[in-house]
Write an enzyme that holds these catalytic residues in place. Structure first.
Site, PDB file in Angstrom:
ATOM      1  N   TYR A 181       0.830  -1.213   0.000  1.00  0.00           N
ATOM      2  CA  TYR A 181       0.000   0.000   0.000  1.00  0.00           C
ATOM      3  C   TYR A 181       0.864   1.263   0.000  1.00  0.00           C
ATOM      4  O   TYR A 181       0.444   2.314  -0.471  1.00  0.00           O
ATOM      5  CB  TYR A 181      -0.889   0.036   1.245  1.00  0.00           C
ATOM      6  CG  TYR A 181      -2.211  -0.673   1.105  1.00  0.00           C
ATOM      7  CD1 TYR A 181      -2.268  -2.025   0.797  1.00  0.00           C
ATOM      8  CD2 TYR A 181      -3.403   0.012   1.318  1.00  0.00           C
ATOM      9  CE1 TYR A 181      -3.483  -2.680   0.702  1.00  0.00           C
ATOM     10  CE2 TYR A 181      -4.618  -0.636   1.225  1.00  0.00           C
ATOM     11  CZ  TYR A 181      -4.656  -1.980   0.915  1.00  0.00           C
ATOM     12  OH  TYR A 181      -5.857  -2.621   0.825  1.00  0.00           O
ATOM     13  N   ASP A 264      -2.845 -18.270   0.186  1.00  0.00           N
ATOM     14  CA  ASP A 264      -3.848 -18.966  -0.641  1.00  0.00           C
ATOM     15  C   ASP A 264      -4.508 -20.082   0.173  1.00  0.00           C
ATOM     16  O   ASP A 264      -5.729 -20.259   0.139  1.00  0.00           O
ATOM     17  CB  ASP A 264      -3.238 -19.480  -1.954  1.00  0.00           C
ATOM     18  CG  ASP A 264      -1.918 -20.220  -1.771  1.00  0.00           C
ATOM     19  OD1 ASP A 264      -1.362 -20.228  -0.653  1.00  0.00           O
ATOM     20  OD2 ASP A 264      -1.428 -20.792  -2.774  1.00  0.00           O
ATOM     21  N   ASP A 288      -6.270  -7.038   4.276  1.00  0.00           N
ATOM     22  CA  ASP A 288      -7.429  -6.399   3.639  1.00  0.00           C
ATOM     23  C   ASP A 288      -8.359  -7.476   3.091  1.00  0.00           C
ATOM     24  O   ASP A 288      -9.570  -7.476   3.339  1.00  0.00           O
ATOM     25  CB  ASP A 288      -6.938  -5.478   2.512  1.00  0.00           C
ATOM     26  CG  ASP A 288      -8.087  -4.804   1.788  1.00  0.00           C
ATOM     27  OD1 ASP A 288      -9.018  -4.336   2.468  1.00  0.00           O
ATOM     28  OD2 ASP A 288      -8.052  -4.758   0.546  1.00  0.00           O
ATOM     29  N   ASP A 292     -12.085  -9.220   4.915  1.00  0.00           N
ATOM     30  CA  ASP A 292     -13.392  -9.223   4.241  1.00  0.00           C
ATOM     31  C   ASP A 292     -13.945 -10.646   4.188  1.00  0.00           C
ATOM     32  O   ASP A 292     -15.140 -10.883   4.409  1.00  0.00           O
ATOM     33  CB  ASP A 292     -13.271  -8.691   2.797  1.00  0.00           C
ATOM     34  CG  ASP A 292     -13.531  -7.190   2.702  1.00  0.00           C
ATOM     35  OD1 ASP A 292     -13.295  -6.490   3.700  1.00  0.00           O
ATOM     36  OD2 ASP A 292     -13.967  -6.721   1.632  1.00  0.00           O
TER      37      ASP A 292
END
Ligand code: IPM
Ligand code: MG
Length: 407
Positions: A181, A264, A288, A292
């Site tokens: 980021y 993964d 991030d 979610d």
């Protein structure tokens, strides 16, 4: 109730900076004990409603904070400042200097949400998201705590089978001010064939990894003592260093059981068998994505709060959901993630455990009384809008009998 409390229990006793002579401001408040001098009972809170459903949910959380605080003898001074698209429209930048200054001066910051279709095509420095990243960097809030607990009342809202979802109680500790980021070099350019390219850099220093890992070990220690570090150390150098530093630190936390998982596989395991996880620590971008994913185990992203804290200064508290422009202004948003973020603000930002519990208890009671916004509705429950949900939570806060000192 138990699930939420289990997520955060005893956090106020964290001792993250044992070598410092004067404890830093944010964390200092965790160490409230009988011997501590009396704390101030008046706090300044910067409200950053932002965009989309942000203003609707923040206005409810503000009322809940005020009322829960008043039951505990706490007063709030609120100051509302623009951020995100709202700031772009009114001032021309997504994080005005005055907003950052006000946030830094206050005791805690409560943010709604930022972003919307209107600004999607803007250049990067004029995107609402850029304002949020500048705010996180400006406040130095490197540790982002994102609890995902399946509440018994909402187990049927999960898209997973009941036996998989029931009892899930995970804390994602996301690194928030580093990694891809913020890494440099970044930008646009052309390659040697003259083709357009876009590029970013995933970079972590040893000290950045150590400080987030330390927070995660401390959090895991206060929960069920299990920490899973998620990386991509089979491919990425930044992850190889991440794994090495986290492993090195583990010797200082022999009471915590550390494991490592590739991202993964972690994405798959979160759906296959989420109960195997207690605390997860990971970098900015994996955090991030995985937070979610974890939120959907619980039924709705509309329920999940977060706390972002640094070494000193005010913390930043925000729901993990976005601005939901499709339902903005229609009184359909679920305000509970922001209300629960206000509870995290009280607990982690101000060390006001009793007031935090008042809010969490009120949310549970409101759900027990059957009130549901559209995102968590199920058969036999009462469908309400954002405002009514707020009214019901306030009713629950007010109806609580005097909580015992043990709370
Ligand atoms: C989040 C959001 C932000 C992020 C966006 C809005 C910049 O998705 O808080 O998870 O990517 O960190
Ligand atoms: Mg996100």
């Amino acid at each position: 109730m138990a699930a939420l409390h289990a997520n955060v229990r005893s956090f106020k006793t964290l001792d993250l900076y044992p070598k410092r002579s004067a404890p830093p401001r944010t964390w200092a408040r965790f160490r409230c004990s009988a011997t501590a001098p009396p704390r101030p009972r008046s706090y300044s809170v910067t409200l950053l409603p932002g965009d989309g459903i942000g203003p609707e949910v923040v206005s409810i959380a503000k009322d809940v904070l005020s009322v829960a605080g008043s039951h505990e003898g706490i007063e709030f001074r609120f100051r509302e400042m623009p951020v995100g698209g709202a700031a772009i429209d009114s001032i021309g930048v997504p994080l005005p200097e005055e907003t950052l200054a006000a946030a830094k001066e206050s005791d805690a910051v409560l943010l709604g949400a930022i972003g919307g279709y209107k600004w999607d095509g803007n250049e990067k420095h004029l995107k609402p998201e850029t304002g949020l990243l500048q705010l996180r960097a400006g406040l130095g809030v490197f540790a982002n705590l994102r609890p995902a607990a399946v509440l018994p009342q909402l187990v049927d809202s999960s898209t997973l089978k009941k036996e998989v979802a029931e009892g899930v109680d995970i804390m994602v500790v996301r690194e928030l001010t580093g990694g891809i980021y913020f890494g440099k070099p970044r930008g646009f350019g052309t390659n040697d064939k003259g083709e357009d390219i876009g590029f970013n850099t995933e970079v972590y220093s040893a000290s950045e990894i150590d400080r987030i890992a330390r927070v995660a070990f401390e959090v895991a220690r206060k929960r069920r003592g299990k920490l899973c570090s998620v990386d991509k150390a089979n491919v990425l150098e930044a992850s190889m260093l991440w794994r090495k530093r986290v492993t090195m630190l583990a010797s200082k936390f022999s009471d915590v059981q550390l494991s490592h998982m590739y991202v993964d596989n972690a994405a798959m395991q979160l759906i296959r068998d989420p109960k195997q996880f207690d605390t997860i620590v990971t970098n900015n971008i994996f955090g991030d994505i995985l937070s979610d994913e974890a939120s959907m185990l619980t039924g709705s992203i509309g329920m999940l709060p977060s706390a972002s804290v640094g070494e000193s200064g005010p913390g930043l508290f925000e729901p993990i959901h976005g601005s939901a422009p499709d339902i903005a202004g229609q009184d359909k948003a679920n305000p509970l993630a922001t209300v629960l973020s206000a509870a995290m603000l009280l607990r982690y930002g101000l060390g006001e455990e009793n007031a935090a519990k008042r809010i969490e208890t009120a949310v549970m009671e409101t759900l027990n009384r059957g009130f549901r916004t559209g995102d968590i509705i199920s058969t036999g429950m009462t469908l309400v809008g954002c405002k009514r949900m707020g009214v019901e939570v306030l009713r629950s806060v007010d109806s609580q009998t005097a909580l015992t000192a043990s709370l």
